[in-house]
Motif scaffolding. Sequence first.
Motif, PDB file in Angstrom:
ATOM      1  N   TYR A  98       0.821  -1.206   0.000  1.00  0.00           N
ATOM      2  CA  TYR A  98       0.000   0.000   0.000  1.00  0.00           C
ATOM      3  C   TYR A  98       0.862   1.267   0.000  1.00  0.00           C
ATOM      4  CZ  TYR A  98      -3.554   3.401   1.164  1.00  0.00           C
ATOM      5  OH  TYR A  98      -4.381   4.490   1.135  1.00  0.00           O
ATOM      6  N   ARG A  99       1.915   1.261   0.782  1.00  0.00           N
ATOM      7  CA  ARG A  99       2.796   2.435   0.850  1.00  0.00           C
ATOM      8  C   ARG A  99       3.498   2.688  -0.471  1.00  0.00           C
ATOM      9  NH1 ARG A  99       5.964   3.243   6.309  1.00  0.00           N
ATOM     10  NH2 ARG A  99       6.891   4.678   4.838  1.00  0.00           N
ATOM     11  N   LEU A 100       3.792   1.627  -1.212  1.00  0.00           N
ATOM     12  CA  LEU A 100       4.493   1.778  -2.482  1.00  0.00           C
ATOM     13  C   LEU A 100       3.553   2.162  -3.623  1.00  0.00           C
ATOM     14  CD1 LEU A 100       7.233   1.510  -3.916  1.00  0.00           C
ATOM     15  CD2 LEU A 100       6.716  -0.907  -4.260  1.00  0.00           C
ATOM     16  N   TYR A 101       2.369   1.517  -3.676  1.00  0.00           N
ATOM     17  CA  TYR A 101       1.470   1.699  -4.820  1.00  0.00           C
ATOM     18  C   TYR A 101       0.206   2.503  -4.513  1.00  0.00           C
ATOM     19  CZ  TYR A 101       4.412  -1.919  -6.810  1.00  0.00           C
ATOM     20  OH  TYR A 101       5.490  -2.639  -7.267  1.00  0.00           O
ATOM     21  N   HIS A 102      -0.044   2.825  -3.258  1.00  0.00           N
ATOM     22  CA  HIS A 102      -1.226   3.590  -2.835  1.00  0.00           C
ATOM     23  C   HIS A 102      -2.537   2.920  -3.248  1.00  0.00           C
ATOM     24  CE1 HIS A 102       1.473   6.681  -1.524  1.00  0.00           C
ATOM     25  NE2 HIS A 102       2.030   6.717  -2.728  1.00  0.00           N
TER      26      HIS A 102
END
Length: 176
Positions: A98-102
């Motif tokens: 989630y933090r990388l690809y939102h």
Amino acid sequence: MGDSAYSFSLTTFSPSGKLLQIEYALTAVSAGATSLGIKATNGVVIATEKKLPSVLVDEESVKKTSLLTPNIGVAYSGMGPDSRVLVRKARKLAQSYYRLYHETIPVSQLVRETATVMQESTQQGGVRPFGVSLLVAGYDDQGPQLYQVDPSGSYFAWKASAIGKNMVNAKTFLEK
């Protein structure tokens, strides 16, 4: 020489072609509470038997199902502490994604990554296989999904599945 000479090694196959530590982990799963999952056209249901070891145990302290993300849940059969480790690792994997690809991690990808963690424990010295099988249920762009992940790290998508003590009877029932 019997299979017992091979039971302490994670990476040595017995003459019968088995990794006995995996067999022991599957035995732990078979002794666990029955859990089952059913995939429908618009969702997935997972359920598990929640037997308390004593009437003195606080029912709220025993968790047999967990949310990994807002759209992915898991039920386990086998060793509770092992499931807690895997739930924590799966949540970290989902959060990293989630933090990388939102966006939320696809169900199949989280299952694959969790199965990889389980498989890696079958080939490293100093660790043992996880004594737990997981039923992972989720919903994403591909629709509702249900996966079973075993201690060996193998995983399969299912329309319905059962794990735990009465899994043979439960699967027979689900097939009807």
